[in-house]
Design a protein around this motif. Sequence first.
Motif, PDB file in Angstrom:
ATOM      1  N   ALA A  37      25.706  17.804   7.955  1.00 47.45           N
ATOM      2  CA  ALA A  37      24.484  17.223   8.525  1.00 47.45           C
ATOM      3  C   ALA A  37      24.536  17.273  10.053  1.00 47.45           C
ATOM      4  O   ALA A  37      23.526  17.567  10.705  1.00 47.45           O
ATOM      5  CB  ALA A  37      24.300  15.793   8.036  1.00 47.45           C
ATOM      6  N   ASP A  38      25.703  17.006  10.624  1.00 47.13           N
ATOM      7  CA  ASP A  38      25.868  17.095  12.083  1.00 47.13           C
ATOM      8  C   ASP A  38      25.678  18.537  12.573  1.00 47.13           C
ATOM      9  O   ASP A  38      25.073  18.769  13.624  1.00 47.13           O
ATOM     10  CB  ASP A  38      27.241  16.566  12.508  1.00 47.13           C
ATOM     11  N   LEU A  39      26.189  19.487  11.808  1.00 49.44           N
ATOM     12  CA  LEU A  39      26.044  20.896  12.165  1.00 49.44           C
ATOM     13  C   LEU A  39      24.561  21.303  12.158  1.00 49.44           C
ATOM     14  O   LEU A  39      24.089  21.971  13.081  1.00 49.44           O
ATOM     15  CB  LEU A  39      26.832  21.766  11.186  1.00 49.44           C
ATOM     16  N   VAL A  40      23.842  20.872  11.142  1.00 46.32           N
ATOM     17  CA  VAL A  40      22.403  21.164  11.061  1.00 46.32           C
ATOM     18  C   VAL A  40      21.689  20.553  12.264  1.00 46.32           C
ATOM     19  O   VAL A  40      20.845  21.193  12.893  1.00 46.32           O
ATOM     20  CB  VAL A  40      21.805  20.640   9.731  1.00 46.32           C
ATOM     21  N   GLY A  44      19.364  22.202  15.567  1.00 49.04           N
ATOM     22  CA  GLY A  44      17.939  21.909  15.694  1.00 49.04           C
ATOM     23  C   GLY A  44      17.230  21.495  14.420  1.00 49.04           C
ATOM     24  O   GLY A  44      16.007  21.421  14.393  1.00 49.04           O
ATOM     25  N   GLY A  45      17.973  21.222  13.361  1.00 48.99           N
ATOM     26  CA  GLY A  45      17.351  20.819  12.103  1.00 48.99           C
ATOM     27  C   GLY A  45      17.661  19.377  11.764  1.00 48.99           C
ATOM     28  O   GLY A  45      18.280  18.649  12.542  1.00 48.99           O
ATOM     29  N   SER A  46      17.244  18.980  10.584  1.00 46.41           N
ATOM     30  CA  SER A  46      17.477  17.619  10.134  1.00 46.41           C
ATOM     31  C   SER A  46      17.781  17.625   8.642  1.00 46.41           C
ATOM     32  O   SER A  46      17.019  18.178   7.841  1.00 46.41           O
ATOM     33  CB  SER A  46      16.237  16.769  10.411  1.00 46.41           C
ATOM     34  N   LEU A  47      18.916  17.019   8.281  1.00 47.71           N
ATOM     35  CA  LEU A  47      19.335  16.898   6.894  1.00 47.71           C
ATOM     36  C   LEU A  47      20.291  15.722   6.806  1.00 47.71           C
ATOM     37  O   LEU A  47      21.261  15.653   7.572  1.00 47.71           O
ATOM     38  CB  LEU A  47      20.031  18.181   6.430  1.00 47.71           C
ATOM     39  N   SER A  48      20.026  14.801   5.904  1.00 48.05           N
ATOM     40  CA  SER A  48      20.926  13.653   5.793  1.00 48.05           C
ATOM     41  C   SER A  48      22.178  14.046   5.010  1.00 48.05           C
ATOM     42  O   SER A  48      22.130  14.921   4.144  1.00 48.05           O
ATOM     43  CB  SER A  48      20.222  12.477   5.096  1.00 48.05           C
ATOM     44  N   HIS A  49      23.274  13.407   5.336  1.00 43.28           N
ATOM     45  CA  HIS A  49      24.532  13.720   4.663  1.00 43.28           C
ATOM     46  C   HIS A  49      24.464  13.367   3.178  1.00 43.28           C
ATOM     47  O   HIS A  49      25.014  14.064   2.338  1.00 43.28           O
ATOM     48  CB  HIS A  49      25.711  13.026   5.340  1.00 43.28           C
ATOM     49  N   SER A  50      23.742  12.310   2.836  1.00 45.50           N
ATOM     50  CA  SER A  50      23.639  11.923   1.427  1.00 45.50           C
ATOM     51  C   SER A  50      22.795  12.932   0.649  1.00 45.50           C
ATOM     52  O   SER A  50      23.094  13.234  -0.510  1.00 45.50           O
ATOM     53  CB  SER A  50      23.068  10.515   1.296  1.00 45.50           C
ATOM     54  N   TYR A  51      21.770  13.478   1.283  1.00 44.63           N
ATOM     55  CA  TYR A  51      20.938  14.476   0.611  1.00 44.63           C
ATOM     56  C   TYR A  51      21.755  15.734   0.336  1.00 44.63           C
ATOM     57  O   TYR A  51      21.688  16.318  -0.746  1.00 44.63           O
ATOM     58  CB  TYR A  51      19.703  14.796   1.454  1.00 44.63           C
ATOM     59  N   PHE A  52      22.562  16.150   1.320  1.00 46.45           N
ATOM     60  CA  PHE A  52      23.429  17.310   1.139  1.00 46.45           C
ATOM     61  C   PHE A  52      24.418  17.061   0.005  1.00 46.45           C
ATOM     62  O   PHE A  52      24.634  17.927  -0.849  1.00 46.45           O
ATOM     63  CB  PHE A  52      24.166  17.634   2.446  1.00 46.45           C
ATOM     64  N   THR A  61      17.251  19.495  -7.212  1.00 52.06           N
ATOM     65  CA  THR A  61      17.038  20.849  -7.714  1.00 52.06           C
ATOM     66  C   THR A  61      15.805  21.529  -7.133  1.00 52.06           C
ATOM     67  O   THR A  61      15.689  22.745  -7.194  1.00 52.06           O
ATOM     68  CB  THR A  61      16.898  20.839  -9.252  1.00 52.06           C
ATOM     69  N   ASN A  62      14.897  20.751  -6.564  1.00 43.84           N
ATOM     70  CA  ASN A  62      13.664  21.329  -6.040  1.00 43.84           C
ATOM     71  C   ASN A  62      13.301  20.680  -4.701  1.00 43.84           C
ATOM     72  O   ASN A  62      12.321  19.961  -4.600  1.00 43.84           O
ATOM     73  CB  ASN A  62      12.537  21.140  -7.066  1.00 43.84           C
ATOM     74  N   PRO A  63      14.075  20.974  -3.657  1.00 40.90           N
ATOM     75  CA  PRO A  63      13.818  20.351  -2.351  1.00 40.90           C
ATOM     76  C   PRO A  63      12.626  20.983  -1.649  1.00 40.90           C
ATOM     77  O   PRO A  63      12.157  22.058  -2.016  1.00 40.90           O
ATOM     78  CB  PRO A  63      15.101  20.625  -1.572  1.00 40.90           C
ATOM     79  N   SER A  64      12.188  20.315  -0.606  1.00 42.88           N
ATOM     80  CA  SER A  64      11.073  20.828   0.190  1.00 42.88           C
ATOM     81  C   SER A  64      11.520  22.050   0.994  1.00 42.88           C
ATOM     82  O   SER A  64      12.710  22.312   1.165  1.00 42.88           O
ATOM     83  CB  SER A  64      10.580  19.745   1.154  1.00 42.88           C
ATOM     84  N   GLU A  65      10.529  22.759   1.507  1.00 42.58           N
ATOM     85  CA  GLU A  65      10.809  23.918   2.345  1.00 42.58           C
ATOM     86  C   GLU A  65      11.579  23.510   3.603  1.00 42.58           C
ATOM     87  O   GLU A  65      12.430  24.262   4.088  1.00 42.58           O
ATOM     88  CB  GLU A  65       9.487  24.600   2.706  1.00 42.58           C
ATOM     89  N   ASP A  66      11.306  22.310   4.137  1.00 39.64           N
ATOM     90  CA  ASP A  66      12.025  21.826   5.318  1.00 39.64           C
ATOM     91  C   ASP A  66      13.515  21.668   5.031  1.00 39.64           C
ATOM     92  O   ASP A  66      14.355  21.967   5.887  1.00 39.64           O
ATOM     93  CB  ASP A  66      11.435  20.501   5.800  1.00 39.64           C
ATOM     94  N   ILE A  67      13.855  21.198   3.841  1.00 44.88           N
ATOM     95  CA  ILE A  67      15.266  21.050   3.468  1.00 44.88           C
ATOM     96  C   ILE A  67      15.911  22.425   3.350  1.00 44.88           C
ATOM     97  O   ILE A  67      17.038  22.639   3.808  1.00 44.88           O
ATOM     98  CB  ILE A  67      15.408  20.256   2.146  1.00 44.88           C
ATOM     99  N   LEU A  68      15.199  23.366   2.736  1.00 44.73           N
ATOM    100  CA  LEU A  68      15.735  24.724   2.614  1.00 44.73           C
ATOM    101  C   LEU A  68      15.964  25.346   3.990  1.00 44.73           C
ATOM    102  O   LEU A  68      16.972  26.026   4.214  1.00 44.73           O
ATOM    103  CB  LEU A  68      14.790  25.602   1.790  1.00 44.73           C
TER     104      LEU A  68
END
Length: 158
Positions: A37-40, A44-52, A61-68
Amino acid sequence: MDNGEERTPELTTLRQKVEYMVEKTFPGEKISGRVFADLVKERGGSLSHSYFSNILAGKVTNPSEDILKALGLGFGVDWRFFKDESEVVDDVVAGLQFLAKRRTGEISGLAGRGIDEDGLDPELLQFVLSLLEDNKDGRDGKDGRDNGHEAAPGGQPR
């Protein structure tokens, strides 16, 4: 495969794709959700460590385009790799195989003429990898001829 060529793994689910990318991007390392998550975020992106972590656990199984897109940033690959039935999976796998062969010294360099800013065409990259495998097996290409015989002038075997 018997010749040591890396077999393309089945990469159909998001979890399989992310596990594969973790293995290839961070070989021999145990990467935490927080580190990723820190690397993302650094890129310049955003991703929570728990989501990862939930992706790796198969809970997402079906994340948003922003997560992808965030996954693509973190791994440094085209985000479409993570889409269902992605057309870029084979391209990414071939590129990673090429980089692995560069690291191990099987490929020391590559020069190309007329290559644009997008780099090598995926089919060309796969062709180069197949030539390396043929050479390692002692074959002269797809026809399986032995490469060890010296040719006389005019191209005829001696």
